[in-house]
Design an enzyme around this catalytic site. Structure first.
Site, PDB file in Angstrom:
ATOM      1  N   TYR A  94       0.851  -1.185   0.000  1.00  0.00           N
ATOM      2  CA  TYR A  94       0.000   0.000   0.000  1.00  0.00           C
ATOM      3  C   TYR A  94       0.887   1.236   0.000  1.00  0.00           C
ATOM      4  CZ  TYR A  94      -4.161   2.796   1.063  1.00  0.00           C
ATOM      5  OH  TYR A  94      -5.206   3.703   1.001  1.00  0.00           O
ATOM      6  N   SER A 194     -20.905  -0.416  -4.954  1.00  0.00           N
ATOM      7  CA  SER A 194     -19.763  -0.396  -4.032  1.00  0.00           C
ATOM      8  C   SER A 194     -20.013   0.621  -2.927  1.00  0.00           C
ATOM      9  CB  SER A 194     -18.490  -0.028  -4.789  1.00  0.00           C
ATOM     10  OG  SER A 194     -18.562   1.322  -5.225  1.00  0.00           O
ATOM     11  N   GLY A 195     -19.132   0.627  -1.941  1.00  0.00           N
ATOM     12  CA  GLY A 195     -19.264   1.607  -0.871  1.00  0.00           C
ATOM     13  C   GLY A 195     -19.193   3.023  -1.393  1.00  0.00           C
ATOM     14  N   VAL A 196     -18.252   3.298  -2.301  1.00  0.00           N
ATOM     15  CA  VAL A 196     -18.147   4.625  -2.900  1.00  0.00           C
ATOM     16  C   VAL A 196     -19.382   4.924  -3.728  1.00  0.00           C
ATOM     17  CG1 VAL A 196     -16.869   6.053  -4.532  1.00  0.00           C
ATOM     18  CG2 VAL A 196     -15.639   4.641  -2.911  1.00  0.00           C
ATOM     19  N   ARG A 216     -23.113  -4.650 -12.359  1.00  0.00           N
ATOM     20  CA  ARG A 216     -22.987  -5.924 -13.036  1.00  0.00           C
ATOM     21  C   ARG A 216     -24.273  -6.729 -12.860  1.00  0.00           C
ATOM     22  NH1 ARG A 216     -16.908  -7.787 -11.056  1.00  0.00           N
ATOM     23  NH2 ARG A 216     -15.754  -6.205 -12.226  1.00  0.00           N
ATOM     24  N   ASP A 217     -24.624  -7.477 -13.884  1.00  0.00           N
ATOM     25  CA  ASP A 217     -25.813  -8.323 -13.800  1.00  0.00           C
ATOM     26  C   ASP A 217     -25.581  -9.427 -12.778  1.00  0.00           C
ATOM     27  OD1 ASP A 217     -28.327  -9.221 -14.257  1.00  0.00           O
ATOM     28  OD2 ASP A 217     -27.992  -9.836 -16.340  1.00  0.00           O
ATOM     29  N   ARG A 218     -26.670  -9.884 -12.137  1.00  0.00           N
ATOM     30  CA  ARG A 218     -26.605 -10.913 -11.110  1.00  0.00           C
ATOM     31  C   ARG A 218     -27.990 -11.492 -10.883  1.00  0.00           C
ATOM     32  NH1 ARG A 218     -23.726  -7.583  -7.164  1.00  0.00           N
ATOM     33  NH2 ARG A 218     -23.136  -6.546  -9.101  1.00  0.00           N
TER      34      ARG A 218
END
Length: 277
Positions: A94, A194-196, A216-218
């Site tokens: 990091y 996402s969190g963002v 994204r598809d799911r």
């Protein structure tokens, strides 16, 4: 996943820290037993002395709590998340690496137990979050300097407070640093779940901005779509739907009411490198 007074949920990046966190959970107390003014018998922390595989280098240790003096603040941690950046920091790849040995964890929220004589901005009972990354939040208690902490309201959800320092700040800067957006303008983003991405939806809604959110598809796509719309999303599209010719009508309609800022892949990927879940 949140590391709190009682760890719940199996969404940790198992088996990365699972055994260590389970050990901490067995030794911990529940939230209901927490007292802001109790003296700790010992302090537990997830510590690493060298970089490497977190499951191998992290150790659960008892640490000595230093005395509170001057500008010191004694904090009892209430909750702390496990983020990809936390794992990367332990691995040693990091951008910011603390001096070893170090306690893991960059985010979290704690409650002030006591303050030194020079502390003026915090008092016992206040909630605080780290001012910068690398503070080491995977511990039960600690003594930090006042300048290393930021006070936050206690009337916000615990999990929100614990995750306030990274994703919401990234989302806010995405919305204000690149374009002078005005109410009615539209923003398109990928990785919207996402969190963002969720923070972008909520902040944009509060600012009067419209959001076009690509995911994204799911199998549970409707459940996810409904959840994002409950947060304030105006449009939720899968990547496949975004490629459909008729989707261009959405963009035409939005252009008639304001400029469309295409943050899409370039801006989102540069600022949200861990956004795809």
């Amino acid at each position: 996943m949140l590391v709190s007074r009682r760890l719940t949920g199996a969404r940790a990046r198992a088996p990365l820290l699972a055994s260590l966190l389970e050990a901490w959970c067995r030794q911990g107390r529940t939230t209901s037993s927490y007292s802001a003014f109790s003296e700790p018998s010992h302090v537990r922390a997830l510590v690493y002395g060298n970089h490497g595989d977190p499951a191998k280098v992290i150790q659960l240790k008892n640490l000595e709590l230093t005395a509170v003096e001057g500008s010191d603040v004694h904090v009892k941690m209430l909750a702390a998340p496990i983020n990809p950046s936390d794992i990367n920091m332990i691995q040693g790849n990091y951008g910011l690496l603390p001096k070893l040995p170090a306690v893991g964890g960059n985010e979290g929220v704690g409650q002030v137990i006591a303050v030194g004589s020079s502390v003026s901005g915090l008092k016992p009972g206040d909630w605080v979050i780290p001012a910068n990354a690398g503070l080491g939040t995977w511990r039960t208690e600690a003594v930090f300097s006042e300048e290393a902490l930021i006070g936050v309201p206690k009337d916000i959800p615990l999990q929100s407070a614990a995750t306030l320092g990274v994703n919401p700040c990234t989302a806010y800067r995405m919305l204000v640093d690149f374009e002078q957006l005005q109410p009615g303008d539209s923003v398109i983003q990928n990785a919207s779940n996402s969190g963002v991405g969720q923070a972008v939806i909520q902040i944009a809604s509060a600012l009067g901005l419209k959001t076009i959110n690509v995911i994204r598809d799911r199998p549970d796509i409707k459940k996810l779509t409904d959840r994002l719309k409950d947060l304030g999303a105006d449009y939720v599209l899968t990547e496949e739907e975004l490629r459909m010719p008729e989707t261009k009508n959405i963009f035409k309609a939005r252009r008639n009411h304001g400029d469309l800022w295409r943050n899409g892949q370039a801006a989102c990927n540069s600022l949200c490198e861990y956004a795809h879940f």
